[in-house]
Design an enzyme around this catalytic site. Structure first.
Site, PDB file in Angstrom:
ATOM      1  N   GLY A  46      18.155 -85.811  33.773  1.00  0.00           N
ATOM      2  CA  GLY A  46      17.384 -85.716  35.009  1.00  0.00           C
ATOM      3  C   GLY A  46      17.128 -87.105  35.560  1.00  0.00           C
ATOM      4  O   GLY A  46      17.111 -88.085  34.808  1.00  0.00           O
ATOM      5  N   GLN A  51      13.448 -93.686  40.482  1.00  0.00           N
ATOM      6  CA  GLN A  51      14.056 -94.398  39.345  1.00  0.00           C
ATOM      7  C   GLN A  51      15.250 -95.250  39.765  1.00  0.00           C
ATOM      8  O   GLN A  51      15.737 -96.062  38.987  1.00  0.00           O
ATOM      9  CB  GLN A  51      14.486 -93.408  38.255  1.00  0.00           C
ATOM     10  N   CYS A 103      13.119 -91.013  28.720  1.00  0.00           N
ATOM     11  CA  CYS A 103      13.171 -91.299  30.151  1.00  0.00           C
ATOM     12  C   CYS A 103      14.094 -92.494  30.369  1.00  0.00           C
ATOM     13  O   CYS A 103      13.992 -93.489  29.640  1.00  0.00           O
ATOM     14  CB  CYS A 103      11.766 -91.630  30.650  1.00  0.00           C
ATOM     15  N   LEU A 104      14.983 -92.411  31.351  1.00  0.00           N
ATOM     16  CA  LEU A 104      15.906 -93.523  31.608  1.00  0.00           C
ATOM     17  C   LEU A 104      15.159 -94.784  32.019  1.00  0.00           C
ATOM     18  O   LEU A 104      15.698 -95.882  31.891  1.00  0.00           O
ATOM     19  CB  LEU A 104      16.920 -93.128  32.692  1.00  0.00           C
ATOM     20  N   HIS A 145       8.692 -83.145  34.108  1.00  0.00           N
ATOM     21  CA  HIS A 145       8.854 -84.582  33.857  1.00  0.00           C
ATOM     22  C   HIS A 145       9.311 -85.282  35.146  1.00  0.00           C
ATOM     23  O   HIS A 145       8.773 -86.326  35.521  1.00  0.00           O
ATOM     24  CB  HIS A 145       9.863 -84.774  32.725  1.00  0.00           C
ATOM     25  N   GLU A 146      10.307 -84.687  35.826  1.00  0.00           N
ATOM     26  CA  GLU A 146      10.864 -85.331  37.028  1.00  0.00           C
ATOM     27  C   GLU A 146       9.876 -85.278  38.203  1.00  0.00           C
ATOM     28  O   GLU A 146       9.761 -86.248  38.955  1.00  0.00           O
ATOM     29  CB  GLU A 146      12.199 -84.684  37.419  1.00  0.00           C
ATOM     30  N   HIS A 149       7.480 -88.010  38.106  1.00  0.00           N
ATOM     31  CA  HIS A 149       7.975 -89.279  38.659  1.00  0.00           C
ATOM     32  C   HIS A 149       7.655 -89.401  40.149  1.00  0.00           C
ATOM     33  O   HIS A 149       7.361 -90.491  40.643  1.00  0.00           O
ATOM     34  CB  HIS A 149       9.498 -89.393  38.488  1.00  0.00           C
TER      35      HIS A 149
END
Ligand code: NI
Length: 179
Positions: A46, A51, A103-104, A145-146, A149
């Site tokens: 994701g 990000q 997480c990236l 989670h996304e 963000h």
């Protein structure tokens, strides 16, 4: 199509509240394509627009859990990309579930996060069509989670202060080791 640089902690942009997309245009669709390229290159499941430094309410998700058996009998993962524009959680279950999230933007660090097990989400797709669906399992976790963000929230905000400090210290150490 392009792989974009990923914004990592402690970059303050990760704390911004992203703006709704006013119209799903060709430019938005091209950007979504870049987000997919970036997510696949980083082996993520994701990615939120912030990000890659764009404060707009856009997400891409591919759980990469679909496989296909080819004529040669070999099983390979099949891409199953989904874009979510202006996603909004309209209901959550009382039942919770826990998942070891990463997480990236916080590379190689993981922690168990407890969230509602199911959530009902409303969004626009890449053609601008509206959808509403109840999600469960890993997709429900990933979506929450996304969407976090888009509101400037990171998964480490859901764990204890002590665990968060330990995790960020580990990240610091890993970065120094790599430098
Ligand atoms: Ni993330």
């Amino acid at each position: 199509m392009a792989v974009l640089p990923i914004v990592e902690v402690p970059d303050p942009r990760l704390r911004l509240v992203s703006e709704p997309v006013s119209e799903v245009t060709d430019a938005v669709r091209a950007f979504v394509g870049d987000m997919f390229d970036t997510m696949y290159a980083a082996h993520g499941i994701g990615l939120a627009a912030i990000q890659v430094g764009v404060a707009q309410r856009i997400l891409v998700i591919d759980l990469q859990d679909r496989e296909e058996t080819g004529e040669d009998g070999e099983t390979r993962p099949v891409r199953n990309p989904h874009a979510y524009i202006n996603p909004e959680i309209v209901a959550v279950s009382e039942e919770t579930s826990s998942y070891n999230e990463g997480c990236l933007s916080i590379p190689e660090q993981y922690a168990d996060v407890t969230r509602p097990a199911r959530c009902t989400v409303r969004w626009l797709d890449e053609q601008g069509a509206a959808h509403e669906e109840e999600l469960s399992g890993l997709l429900a976790t990933c979506m929450q989670h996304e969407i976090d963000h888009l509101n400037g929230v990171l998964f480490v905000d859901h764990i204890s202060r002590l665990k968060r400090q330990m995790l960020l210290k580990k990240l610091d150490k890993a970065r120094k080791g790599a430098a």
